[in-house]
Design an enzyme around this catalytic site. Structure first.
Site, PDB file in Angstrom:
ATOM      1  N   LYS A 191      63.049 -49.858  17.633  1.00  0.00           N
ATOM      2  CA  LYS A 191      63.705 -49.231  16.486  1.00  0.00           C
ATOM      3  C   LYS A 191      64.039 -47.785  16.846  1.00  0.00           C
ATOM      4  CE  LYS A 191      62.600 -46.875  13.000  1.00  0.00           C
ATOM      5  NZ  LYS A 191      63.770 -45.970  12.946  1.00  0.00           N
ATOM      6  N   GLY A 244      56.631 -39.806  18.121  1.00  0.00           N
ATOM      7  CA  GLY A 244      57.118 -39.139  16.907  1.00  0.00           C
ATOM      8  C   GLY A 244      56.077 -38.167  16.395  1.00  0.00           C
ATOM      9  N   SER A 245      56.115 -37.909  15.100  1.00  0.00           N
ATOM     10  CA  SER A 245      55.221 -36.895  14.533  1.00  0.00           C
ATOM     11  C   SER A 245      53.801 -37.445  14.365  1.00  0.00           C
ATOM     12  CB  SER A 245      55.755 -36.448  13.171  1.00  0.00           C
ATOM     13  OG  SER A 245      55.717 -37.538  12.283  1.00  0.00           O
ATOM     14  N   GLY A 249      52.399 -41.050  13.148  1.00  0.00           N
ATOM     15  CA  GLY A 249      51.432 -41.704  14.039  1.00  0.00           C
ATOM     16  C   GLY A 249      50.224 -42.215  13.260  1.00  0.00           C
ATOM     17  N   GLU A 266      52.548 -41.053  21.322  1.00  0.00           N
ATOM     18  CA  GLU A 266      52.889 -39.749  21.911  1.00  0.00           C
ATOM     19  C   GLU A 266      53.398 -38.899  20.761  1.00  0.00           C
ATOM     20  OE1 GLU A 266      54.937 -36.895  22.853  1.00  0.00           O
ATOM     21  OE2 GLU A 266      56.277 -38.138  24.078  1.00  0.00           O
ATOM     22  N   CYS A 300      58.327 -32.220  21.927  1.00  0.00           N
ATOM     23  CA  CYS A 300      56.950 -32.246  21.423  1.00  0.00           C
ATOM     24  C   CYS A 300      56.014 -31.362  22.241  1.00  0.00           C
ATOM     25  CB  CYS A 300      56.450 -33.671  21.344  1.00  0.00           C
ATOM     26  SG  CYS A 300      56.997 -34.656  22.727  1.00  0.00           S
ATOM     27  N   GLU A 401      53.386 -27.340  13.827  1.00  0.00           N
ATOM     28  CA  GLU A 401      54.540 -27.641  14.671  1.00  0.00           C
ATOM     29  C   GLU A 401      55.830 -27.401  13.885  1.00  0.00           C
ATOM     30  OE1 GLU A 401      55.163 -31.773  15.897  1.00  0.00           O
ATOM     31  OE2 GLU A 401      55.684 -31.011  17.882  1.00  0.00           O
TER      32      GLU A 401
HETATM   33  P1  ADP Z   1      60.445 -36.819  13.112  1.00  0.00           P
HETATM   34  O1  ADP Z   1      59.794 -36.048  12.012  1.00  0.00           O
HETATM   35  O2  ADP Z   1      60.483 -36.134  14.407  1.00  0.00           O
HETATM   36  O3  ADP Z   1      61.725 -37.492  12.730  1.00  0.00           O
HETATM   37  P2  ADP Z   1      58.995 -39.218  12.720  1.00  0.00           P
HETATM   38  O4  ADP Z   1      57.618 -39.482  13.174  1.00  0.00           O
HETATM   39  O5  ADP Z   1      59.256 -39.159  11.257  1.00  0.00           O
HETATM   40  O6  ADP Z   1      59.410 -37.926  13.469  1.00  0.00           O
HETATM   41  O7  ADP Z   1      60.003 -40.278  13.329  1.00  0.00           O
HETATM   42  C1  ADP Z   1      59.874 -40.855  14.588  1.00  0.00           C
HETATM   43  C2  ADP Z   1      60.213 -42.330  14.479  1.00  0.00           C
HETATM   44  O8  ADP Z   1      59.284 -42.939  13.591  1.00  0.00           O
HETATM   45  C3  ADP Z   1      61.600 -42.616  13.893  1.00  0.00           C
HETATM   46  O9  ADP Z   1      62.152 -43.747  14.534  1.00  0.00           O
HETATM   47  C4  ADP Z   1      61.281 -42.934  12.446  1.00  0.00           C
HETATM   48  O10 ADP Z   1      62.247 -43.755  11.850  1.00  0.00           O
HETATM   49  C5  ADP Z   1      59.968 -43.681  12.589  1.00  0.00           C
HETATM   50  N1  ADP Z   1      59.151 -43.701  11.375  1.00  0.00           N
HETATM   51  C6  ADP Z   1      59.098 -42.790  10.366  1.00  0.00           C
HETATM   52  N2  ADP Z   1      58.223 -43.166   9.424  1.00  0.00           N
HETATM   53  C7  ADP Z   1      57.694 -44.350   9.825  1.00  0.00           C
HETATM   54  C8  ADP Z   1      56.719 -45.258   9.283  1.00  0.00           C
HETATM   55  N3  ADP Z   1      56.114 -45.027   8.114  1.00  0.00           N
HETATM   56  N4  ADP Z   1      56.416 -46.361   9.991  1.00  0.00           N
HETATM   57  C9  ADP Z   1      57.006 -46.606  11.182  1.00  0.00           C
HETATM   58  N5  ADP Z   1      57.932 -45.815  11.734  1.00  0.00           N
HETATM   59  C10 ADP Z   1      58.279 -44.694  11.081  1.00  0.00           C
END
Ligand code: ADP
Length: 498
Positions: A191, A244-245, A249, A266, A300, A401
């Protein structure tokens, strides 16, 4: 390239006005719901493409296809065949690298000089994983049981991998997940981030062209709370590889409890970058600056807490600010641009909010500090490289961050103190040290609680060298042999031979 360089509206052939569909079971299909979302250029607001918006039902279909592929003919592919497949994909990426770089730049804003530079990394990763495909092996292990009983281990692909990636480097992030999956014989449902789905989708086309069998790589664009959460929750996904964040995570870990799937994470960082007075300041100035300003700070492991030894603090921060002012901020499509826009209005809000917080907390901005809105800047999400001085460890701009081009510069007096203060963060992804003194360098390398320590450089990366986090920056490693292990199960086999 001449036309493209002159014109900010040049488009790769991929952006042909057609809705971009999702890749499931080797076919390009619309979302089950028929829904779509828009992908726009963060430098101009221009519509790049309408994209199928995947949700639970699409994820279900993709996981089903990935499971079928995992147990089907793909499971019979030899390591050498998977190696050839990865090498073919590498060749196709090489052939199409200009288009992929351009798509990254248009979709998420990074300067074209940077996205073109990713060539070596993207190709290096694919060819490294190709090498790893034929280097997977178990062990024979001597046991101490009586009688004749023989034991050994088998390494087996973990199964269906749910890969969830961010938007800050779509090409390399996609390869970082697909590469080890193909090397080990896993299948993937990827995704992409909703902010930047186009390069991963184009890479999906190249996967098919390379001969990746149906269902082995599936790509379902969509939002995190819907498609992402469905993938993390899914009962038939064996592993989630997430970048991601840290907040997302944590949600992924909760979701993964559904079937106790394996997870690698990560996540974010607030990395210390430590400059000693004995450093070669001439290289530390651009080094420490670009440790944050590269990719507009949307990395990151960016070295955002810049600790500078007190006796050179004023001089060094003034030089970093002067350097920051020389950087050309603009549309990433311009080859002269060094700092592009932020990826989205949400990201702009986040970064400008922190600029306000920094001022309220009493920090001084020696450069930048305000969103750029004049002329063409007003069409996009531009924040200039910002250097905050008078920063204390307890300020939010020194703890949280920001994910923008913002340095928080903090003075220190001695090595023990800076070790303690450098480690005083919930994160542990990157860290930097600038010194000519090899004993200091070693001491810091051992003492910093972070997955990477860069000495007299920053952000060096290689497909063979593991990258990942300590503490709330996540667990698991990407790149290197350990990365391949993340996609493998170990099975013990016992054979009674008498
Ligand atoms: P950022 O704040 O850098 O966009 P995110 O962690 O929100 O970082 O996003 C990183 C990835 O995680 C994206 O592909 C986002 O769509 C996905 N994402 C965001 N929320 C969720 C969730 N609740 N479950 C799974 N994936 C998610």
């Amino acid at each position: 390239m001449a036309v493209m360089e002159k014109s900010p509206v040049a488009r790769p052939a991929y952006l042909d006005g057609k809705t971009k569909l999702m890749l499931i079971d080797g076919r390009w299909v619309p979302a089950a719901s028929g829904k779509t979302f828009e992908s726009r250029n963060p430098a101009t607001g221009e519509l790049l493409a309408t994209v199928a918006e995947g949700d639970r039902e699409d994820i279900n279909r993709a996981v089903e296809a990935a499971r079928k592929a995992f147990t089907g003919p793909w499971s019979k592919w030899t390591p050498a065949e998977r190696q050839v497949l990865l090498l073919r994909l590498a060749d196709l990426v090489e052939k199409n690298i200009e288009e992929l770089a351009l798509l990254d730049t248009l979709d998420m804003g990074a300067p074209i000089s940077r996205t073109r530079n990713n060539r070596q990394r993207a190709l290096g990763m694919l060819r490294y994983y190709a090498g790893q495909a034929t280097a997977i092996h178990g062990e024979t292990i001597e046991n101490s049981l009586p009688g004749e009983i023989f034991s050994y281990t088998l390494k087996e692909p973990v199964g269906v991998v749910g890969a969830i990636i961010p938007w800050n480097g779509p090409l390399t992030a996609t390869i970082w997940k697909i590469g080890p999956a193909l090397a080990t014989g896993c299948t993937v449902v990827l995704k992409p981030a909703e902010e930047a789905p186009l390069t991963p989708l184009r890479l999906g086309e190249l996967c098919l062209e390379a001969g990746v069998p149906p269902g082995v790589v599936n790509i379902v664009p969509g939002y995190g709370e819907t498609a992402g959460a469905a993938l993390a929750n899914h009962m038939d996904v064996d592993k989630v590889a997430f970048t991601g964040s840290h907040l997302t995570g944590q949600k992924i870990i909760h979701s993964s409890a559904s079937n106790l799937k394996r997870v690698s994470l990560e996540l974010g960082g607030k990395s210390p970058d430590i400059v000693f007075a004995d450093a070669d300041l001439g290289s530390a100035v651009p080094g420490a600056s670009m440790a944050v300003f590269a990719n507009s700070g949307q990395i990151c492991s960016a070295g955002t807490r810049l600790f500078v030894e007190k006796k050179v603090y004023e001089e060094f921060t003034a030089k970093v600010a002067a350097f920051a002012k020389t950087l050309k901020v603009g549309n990433g499509i311009d080859p002269q641009t060094q700092v592009g826009p932020l990826v989205s209005s949400e990201q702009l809000d986040r970064v400008t909010t922190y600029l306000g917080i920094g001022r309220q907390e009493g920090a001084t901005s020696l450069s930048g500090g305000q969103q750029l809105t004049d002329g063409d800047y007003g069409k996009g999400y531009f924040v200039p490289p910002t250097v905050f001085t008078n920063v204390r460890d307890d300020m939010r701009i020194a703890q949280e961050e920001i994910f923008g081009p913002v340095i928080s510069a903090i003075p220190f007096t001695d090595i023990e103190e800076v070790i303690q203060r450098g480690n005083n963060t919930t994160f542990g992804l990157g860290s930097g040290v600038w010194t000519r003194d090899v004993s200091k360098a070693h001491k810091l390398a051992k003492s910093l609680r972070a997955g990477s320590v860069w000495i007299n450089c920053y952000q060096a990366m290689d497909p063979a060298v593991p990258f990942g986090g300590y503490k709330m920056s996540g667990y698991g490693r990407e790149s290197g042999k350990q990365h391949v292990e993340e996609y493998l199960n170990v099975k013990a086999v016992w054979i009674k031979t008498a």
